[in-house]
Design a protein around this motif. Structure first.
Motif: not given
Length: 117
Positions: A95-96, A98-100, A102, A104
């Protein structure tokens, strides 16, 4: 120029990270992160080939804990490869990243491919 052969996206982040080495926790900062490792600021105690544990605190009550090995030590940065983690830590790491990143979907596609030959 040599083509980048990495199969996992590296995402620039600036998180504090604890590297547990021989029972001692060393605080440093992540430069970039992927599903297979981190590049972080270096410390004189880091030695290529040493086993360590990477601890990324997301909140006071939540952290990612990963068994790892120091792969490369440079003047200002150290590369650490992940070797094992539990399912919960992997879920948070994914998740970290994927989120960072931009994107996913790109990380999800990479996850479905073999990381190593």
């Amino acid at each position: 120029m040599e083509q980048d052969k990495r199969k996992r996206s590296r995402v620039p982040v600036h998180f504090d990270v604890g590297i547990v080495l021989q029972g001692k926790r060393i605080q440093t900062q992540i430069i970039n992160i992927s599903l297979t490792g981190i590049l972080c600021t270096t410390n004189p105690r880091f030695q290529k080939g040493d086993d360590c544990t990477v601890v990324i605190s997301l909140r006071d009550d939540m952290q990612i804990t990963i068994d790892a090995k120091i792969l490369r030590v440079g003047k200002g940065e150290t590369a650490i490869g992940f070797s094992a983690m539990d399912e919960e830590s992997f879920s948070h790491l994914n998740k970290v990243v994927q989120y960072n990143t931009g994107d996913a979907d790109r990380i999800e596609r990479e996850f479905r491919q073999k990381a190593f030959d």
